[in-house]
Design an enzyme around this catalytic site. Structure first.
Site, PDB file in Angstrom:
ATOM      1  N   ALA A   1       0.858  -1.179   0.000  1.00 49.92           N
ATOM      2  CA  ALA A   1       0.000   0.000   0.000  1.00 49.92           C
ATOM      3  C   ALA A   1       0.898   1.233   0.000  1.00 49.92           C
ATOM      4  O   ALA A   1       2.074   1.144   0.362  1.00 49.92           O
ATOM      5  CB  ALA A   1      -0.859  -0.002   1.256  1.00 49.92           C
TER       6      ALA A   1
ATOM      7  N   GLY B   1       0.586  -5.204   0.687  1.00 46.43           N
ATOM      8  CA  GLY B   1      -0.540  -5.225  -0.255  1.00 46.43           C
ATOM      9  C   GLY B   1      -0.155  -5.794  -1.605  1.00 46.43           C
ATOM     10  O   GLY B   1      -0.998  -6.358  -2.310  1.00 46.43           O
TER      11      GLY B   1
ATOM     12  N   GLU C   1      -0.499  -9.359  -1.248  1.00 43.51           N
ATOM     13  CA  GLU C   1      -1.936  -9.650  -1.125  1.00 43.51           C
ATOM     14  C   GLU C   1      -2.602  -9.662  -2.506  1.00 43.51           C
ATOM     15  O   GLU C   1      -3.458 -10.503  -2.780  1.00 43.51           O
ATOM     16  CB  GLU C   1      -2.584  -8.635  -0.186  1.00 43.51           C
ATOM     17  CG  GLU C   1      -2.161  -8.831   1.274  1.00 43.51           C
ATOM     18  CD  GLU C   1      -2.693  -7.755   2.187  1.00 43.51           C
ATOM     19  OE1 GLU C   1      -3.513  -8.102   3.079  1.00 43.51           O
ATOM     20  OE2 GLU C   1      -2.324  -6.587   2.005  1.00 43.51           O
TER      21      GLU C   1
ATOM     22  N   GLU D   1       3.905  -5.674   7.244  1.00 44.88           N
ATOM     23  CA  GLU D   1       3.061  -4.630   7.843  1.00 44.88           C
ATOM     24  C   GLU D   1       3.358  -4.425   9.330  1.00 44.88           C
ATOM     25  O   GLU D   1       3.220  -3.322   9.846  1.00 44.88           O
ATOM     26  CB  GLU D   1       1.578  -4.999   7.663  1.00 44.88           C
ATOM     27  CG  GLU D   1       1.038  -4.805   6.244  1.00 44.88           C
ATOM     28  CD  GLU D   1       1.297  -5.969   5.318  1.00 44.88           C
ATOM     29  OE1 GLU D   1       0.701  -6.006   4.234  1.00 44.88           O
ATOM     30  OE2 GLU D   1       2.123  -6.853   5.657  1.00 44.88           O
TER      31      GLU D   1
END
Ligand code: T1G
Ligand code: NAD
Length: 707
Positions: free
Chosen positions: A70, A109, A112, A132
């Site tokens: 992210a 992310g 992910e 994270e």
């Protein structure tokens, strides 16, 4: 295609090739998943769904990364649609095979997104991880539910709790990848993989539908892991939430697990630790952005000289060898150089003993080390680092010799902890080539490198020092010349505040406990015992000649050192270190010494709570930090934050002392100092910069951008 978020060209490009929709994510430098990228991915999925000519989808990252996660800069700001969990679900739901072809980092992310795809292939040098936790967060886009289904619950939990990056091979073995391609080009690798899938009419394979391989054994194992994690990560918020999410993956249907994860993610987002850890992430990178970096290019840097093979000389030599450099270590005599060799070899021997290095690799590294007692062997090196005794006379002699011997253009650096680098530079005919490189012990482990720019140091020499730091994977902080530079100067001030607390009634053990509970690995008196009380004693004796007689001086540490109690190296200091007993035990005789000093000074001891202790400790640290800033010794508050996080054990999740001060509130810091000044107005003089910021309603953060 423009992005709906800002009507700028979308950073996601699609192209149809042999019925395969190639989706290129192009958001330099690391394809972070900002709002425009998320919107672009969503649009690509919709295009693939609606276009009958699309038989499969290939996701690739343009440049040196697949997706590094992210966009960390978006955290703390209002979330922008589409959100990543939804985008991942849409990718997974597609009824045409989706392949993620990874090159470089696929992190957070980014992994992910890849786990939401139906198949994953990677180049050999790729790195996969869910880091994270290093930002005070957890994988919030399905990672805590999909990773257990691909690699098992325990392996997934360990990957998320460690924050480590897996190599492609390790990720393949762990079940995160279907293949490691030999080629370096992600598009080629991906197209070949998709063609094979289509040829075999391979089905869509949704991760959500996969069973968790260790579902039977994981619940009990997670209990143990939870206990170990709580003990290991004292005070950290998100690790326990990660374990809760993995438990949910084992107990709940997929979509309920996703909702559970989302709720935990938002709790982490709201935790102050997230802000502190993200500040630390960027501070670690911003410190390298210094004026000299744009003003000059670094000089060539292949060969290094190190003078002194003691504690620091040996550690610096190992750091340089680990950076792939040629090193020549010079000592005073044969015995000393033999000791220097032993100090260096000790490091590699223990790596070989612990199978973290092969004997061949050790020989290859040591082959780049030359040992000498002759300074002439330094005549061709690119840079020299002096790490001899902390004595100005000795250092001046060494630099006068280096000035005579070293080639023109060689960088001459000193590892002094406190001494005046301008005075050292002045004994040479090339003061512009002299700089301070202040490593921290053990120098091959500690990441901080204080780069001390003297009055005449040239921009090129500063740039070269920062290049050395980059090669050594150090966190470089630019500092100006003053007594103790940034770190040791501020350390001396809050240590003084701790000594005043001790003489006024707080026990050294309560002070250490308060500092540990604040998040430090150890308190100031434990640290003194670790580094050796004799070093500080020598400094205090050196400073006694120039100490302002009006300044309050606590002699408790002197009393302890006079007994030869220097800490761990003498088995006794503030604590007693009994054979076979882990850590030190409080020493009743030290308590008697403290009582005797209070009586001798006529001090009536009073009680201090842990909060009282920390308010003084932090007020002293922050106030001196503000003085270091206003004098220009540090460029920005974030430089001070990075110094204390990477060199002095400051809890990373608090973001550093200056970041902490903004969170605590500068008006509160100033009010504390003004209250303490009623007891000692000489020590507690508020920094004018602190008063100015409070008056203007600003925080230190407002000074973190270079003018
Ligand atoms: N967001 C924004 N900027 C980033 C970024 C990111 N994720 N990663 C790197 N940058 C910037 C960095 O600040 C620097 O900028 C430049 O890119 C190069 O980075 C929902 C919640 C990828 C291994 O934790 O570990 O996904 O200084 O100098 O040494 O579950 O960057 O040039 O202006 O570090 O080659 C999880 C963080 C996010 C990975 C490359 N992802 N990045 O290292 O270069 S949270 C991470 C890294 C998340 C989801 C959750 C490293 C790297 P500038 P660099 P590098
Ligand atoms: P040390 O006593 O362990 O090693 C110093 C070495 O220098 C000795 O081996 C000695 O033989 C050698 N030496 C002395 N004079 C020499 C000369 N003229 N030529 C060649 N070699 C010579 O000391 P140390 O702890 O490694 O400290 C070295 C320097 O690093 C000091 O300036 C110190 O302040 C600084 N420093 C120390 C630490 C620490 O934690 N120890 C941390 C940062 C900086």
């Amino acid at each position: 295609m423009t992005s709906p978020a800002n009507h700028l060209p979308s950073p996601v490009h699609t192209a149809l090739q042999e019925g395969i929709l190639v989706v290129r994510i192009d958001n330099p430098p690391v394809n972070a998943l900002n709002a425009a990228v998320r919107a672009g991915l969503q649009a690509a999925v919709q295009q693939a769904q609606s276009d009958a000519s699309v038989r499969a989808v290939l996701l690739v990252g343009v440049g040196r990364a697949f997706i590094a996660g992210a966009d960390i800069r978006e955290f703390g700001k209002p979330p922008q649609e589409p959100l990543l969990p939804g985008v991942c679900n849409q990718i997974e739901a597609l009824d045409k095979p989706v392949v993620a072809s990874i090159n470089g980092p696929a992190l957070g992310g980014g992994l992910e997104v890849a786990m939401a795809a139906h198949y994953r292939v990677a180049t050999p040098h790729s790195k996969l991880g869910l880091p994270e936790v290093t930002l005070g967060l957890l994988p919030g886009a399905g990672g805590t539910q999909r990773a257990p289904r691909l690699m098992g619950a325990m392996a997934a939990a360990e990957l998320m709790l460690s924050g480590k990056h897996l190599s492609a091979d390790a990720a393949h073995k762990a079940g995160l990848l279907d293949a490691v391609a030999s080629g370096a080009d992600a598009v080629d690798n991906g197209l070949a993989f998709v063609r094979d899938l289509l040829a075999r009419n391979a089905p869509v394979r949704r991760t959500r539908d996969q069973a968790i391989s260790d579902a039977a054994t994981a619940p009990a194992a997670l209990d143990q892991l939870a206990a170990d994690t709580a003990a290991r990560n004292k005070g950290l918020f998100s690790p326990a939430k990660i374990i809760d999410c993995v438990r949910a993956a084992l107990r709940m249907p997929f979509d309920e697990g996703l909702a559970f994860e989302r709720a935990r993610f938002v709790e982490c987002l709201d935790s102050p630790q997230r802000a502190g850890l993200i500040h630390a992430f960027f501070a670690e990178r911003e410190v390298a952005k210094i004026p000299e970096a744009s003003a000059a290019q670094p000089r060539p840097l292949q060969t290094i000289g190190v003078i002194g093979g003691g504690t620091m000389g040996a550690g610096i030599t190992v750091a340089a060898l680990d950076a792939g450099l040629q090193v020549t270590m010079v000592e005073r005599d044969a015995d000393s150089i033999a000791r220097g060799r032993t100090n260096v070899e000790k490091v590699y021997n223990s790596l070989v003993d612990r199978q973290r290095m092969t004997a061949q690799a050790r020989e290859a590294v040591l082959a780049r080390l030359t040992l000498s007692t002759d300074y002439d062997d330094l005549k061709d090196v690119d840079l020299v680092i002096e790490a001899v005794f902390e004595d100005l006379g000795v250092k001046k002699e060494v630099f006068a010799q280096l000035d005579r011997i070293c080639k023109s253009g060689a960088v001459l650096a000193t590892n002094t902890s406190y001494l005046d680098i301008d005075a050292i530079a002045a004994v040479t005919r090339r003061p512009s080539d002299v700089i301070g490189l202040h490593f921290f012990s053990p120098a091959n482990i500690m990441r901080l490198l204080e780069i001390v720019v003297a009055e005449r140091t040239s921009a090129e020499v500063v740039a070269t020092a920062f290049e050395l730091a980059r090669k050594m994977k150090k966190v470089p902080v630019r500092a100006g010349v003053c007594d103790g530079f940034i770190g040791n100067r501020i350390l001396a001030t809050y240590r003084q505040a701790a000594d005043y607390l001790m003489e006024d009634g707080a026990s050294p053990y309560d002070i250490d406990k308060a500092v540990r509970d604040f998040g430090y690995p150890m308190g100031p008196y434990q640290m003194m015992d670790l580094t050796g009380g004799d070093i500080g004693w020598a400094t205090r004796k050196r400073k006694a000649l120039t100490r302002d007689p009006k300044t309050r001086y606590v002699e408790i540490s002197d009393r302890i050192c006079e007994r030869g109690w220097f800490g761990q190296k003498t088995g006794r200091g503030y604590y007693v270190y009994a054979q076979g007993v882990r850590g030190g035990q409080p020493d009743p005789e030290v308590a008697q010494i403290v009582d005797a000093e209070r009586a001798r000074k006529g001090v009536t001891p009073r009680a201090f709570s842990a909060d009282d202790i920390m308010r003084r400790y932090m007020a002293a640290m922050v106030n001196e930090g503000a003085k270091v800033l206003e004098e220009g010794v540090a460029l920005r508050p974030l430089d001070i934050d990075a110094t204390f996080i990477f060199g002095y054990g400051f809890p990373r999740w608090r973001g550093g002392p200056m970041f902490w001060a903004d969170a605590y509130g500068l008006p509160n810091v100033l009010a504390d100092i003004e209250a303490f000044a009623k007891e000692d107005a000489l020590f507690w003089q508020p920094a004018p910069l602190l008063q100015k910021l409070v008056a203007e309603g600003r925080g230190f953060a407002s000074l973190n951008t270079l003018k």
